[in-house]
Design a protein around this motif. Sequence first.
Motif, PDB file in Angstrom:
ATOM      1  N   GLY A  66      11.297  50.764 -33.374  1.00 46.34           N
ATOM      2  CA  GLY A  66      12.082  51.422 -34.403  1.00 46.34           C
ATOM      3  C   GLY A  66      12.011  50.605 -35.676  1.00 46.34           C
ATOM      4  N   ALA A  67      13.177  50.270 -36.227  1.00 43.69           N
ATOM      5  CA  ALA A  67      13.215  49.438 -37.431  1.00 43.69           C
ATOM      6  C   ALA A  67      13.293  47.956 -37.115  1.00 43.69           C
ATOM      7  CB  ALA A  67      14.412  49.849 -38.296  1.00 43.69           C
ATOM      8  N   GLN A  68      13.439  47.621 -35.834  1.00 41.58           N
ATOM      9  CA  GLN A  68      13.598  46.225 -35.434  1.00 41.58           C
ATOM     10  C   GLN A  68      12.258  45.516 -35.360  1.00 41.58           C
ATOM     11  OE1 GLN A  68      16.527  44.218 -34.534  1.00 41.58           O
ATOM     12  NE2 GLN A  68      14.858  42.789 -34.906  1.00 41.58           N
ATOM     13  N   TYR A  85      11.042  37.226 -33.249  1.00 43.69           N
ATOM     14  CA  TYR A  85      12.440  37.506 -33.548  1.00 43.69           C
ATOM     15  C   TYR A  85      13.199  37.946 -32.298  1.00 43.69           C
ATOM     16  CZ  TYR A  85      10.541  37.424 -38.241  1.00 43.69           C
ATOM     17  OH  TYR A  85       9.903  37.038 -39.397  1.00 43.69           O
ATOM     18  N   HIS A  86      14.497  37.677 -32.300  1.00 46.07           N
ATOM     19  CA  HIS A  86      15.347  38.099 -31.196  1.00 46.07           C
ATOM     20  C   HIS A  86      15.323  39.626 -31.116  1.00 46.07           C
ATOM     21  CE1 HIS A  86      18.921  38.840 -28.752  1.00 46.07           C
ATOM     22  NE2 HIS A  86      18.885  37.557 -28.401  1.00 46.07           N
ATOM     23  N   PRO A  87      15.059  40.213 -29.944  1.00 45.65           N
ATOM     24  CA  PRO A  87      14.870  41.661 -29.851  1.00 45.65           C
ATOM     25  C   PRO A  87      16.120  42.479 -30.133  1.00 45.65           C
ATOM     26  CG  PRO A  87      14.879  40.669 -27.671  1.00 45.65           C
ATOM     27  CD  PRO A  87      14.851  39.534 -28.652  1.00 45.65           C
ATOM     28  N   GLU A  88      17.298  41.846 -30.141  1.00 48.28           N
ATOM     29  CA  GLU A  88      18.527  42.586 -30.405  1.00 48.28           C
ATOM     30  C   GLU A  88      19.125  42.251 -31.766  1.00 48.28           C
ATOM     31  OE1 GLU A  88      21.110  41.800 -27.136  1.00 48.28           O
ATOM     32  OE2 GLU A  88      19.845  42.864 -25.682  1.00 48.28           O
TER      33      GLU A  88
END
Length: 289
Positions: A66-68, A85-88
Amino acid sequence: MIDAGCICVAGYHFGLKNESTYPLVFEVGFEHFIEQPNENVDIHLQFKEGFIKYEANKALYQAKIGAQLLWEIYPYQDQRLFLVYHPETGALQQQAFYNAKTRTWQIYAEKSTHEAEDVLNPLAYPMAPLLWYVLSTEEPLLLVHASGVFDGTQGRIFSGFSGVGKSTMAQIWAGNGAQVINDDRLLLKRLSNGTWQMFNTPMYYSDQNKSCALHRVYFPFHSPTNSLEPLRGAKALATVLAYTIHHGYDAQHLLHHSNLAEKLVTELPIAKLGVVPTDAIIDFIRSNE
């Protein structure tokens, strides 16, 4: 907690060197993949604490859900720089520099807390799967979205994206006595004698380090009836490549993966598999092999 040793995946040894002041901790899925120090190290992992300043050019590749943003890859001097990057939360989790000439990773991470102790968790997801991916660009390996099962005679994989029934197929075969090698992510290795082997990789849960011979490749889909369509030539190759993991920013990597996938589709039977998710699918598959 581990400060020395190696991680063994698909028969390759990743040597561990902790250069931080904190003990290392790995996710539970690494439990059965960590071995004693080995003299025959294939890849070197050097772990360092904190982040460093750097100057990098335009990103070669970005991976998102998505946007992450999950990770970015940059050229950096004679190396590649991976920002993970942290996935959450999206916070920077690792800086990783890879030197392909020396096959050395320098992985930077900030300290975290584990069981009330300051530790370093340098391979926290999604850093570890990037190691297996980069390995697949250099070795006769394909990293695939697939479940793999071994019934004592035949090794089969069921490949596809989420929702096609990979895990369901693994459960059906397991319920009928087969060994599940993995139900999501596999490394397929072409051995020097031209045969193929499948290997699991560390996951978010604990599992043994497992492998078996690979004999057949299936691409399942939900269907009102069980059906099988053999795939050959360009159609087979395109289907295999659709479900292997490749980033596409490096022409040599793409050529490596496509050449290996071409060997796979000429050396093993490939088929689309319409599935009604009952035990009858097992007899259907065997009767059509």
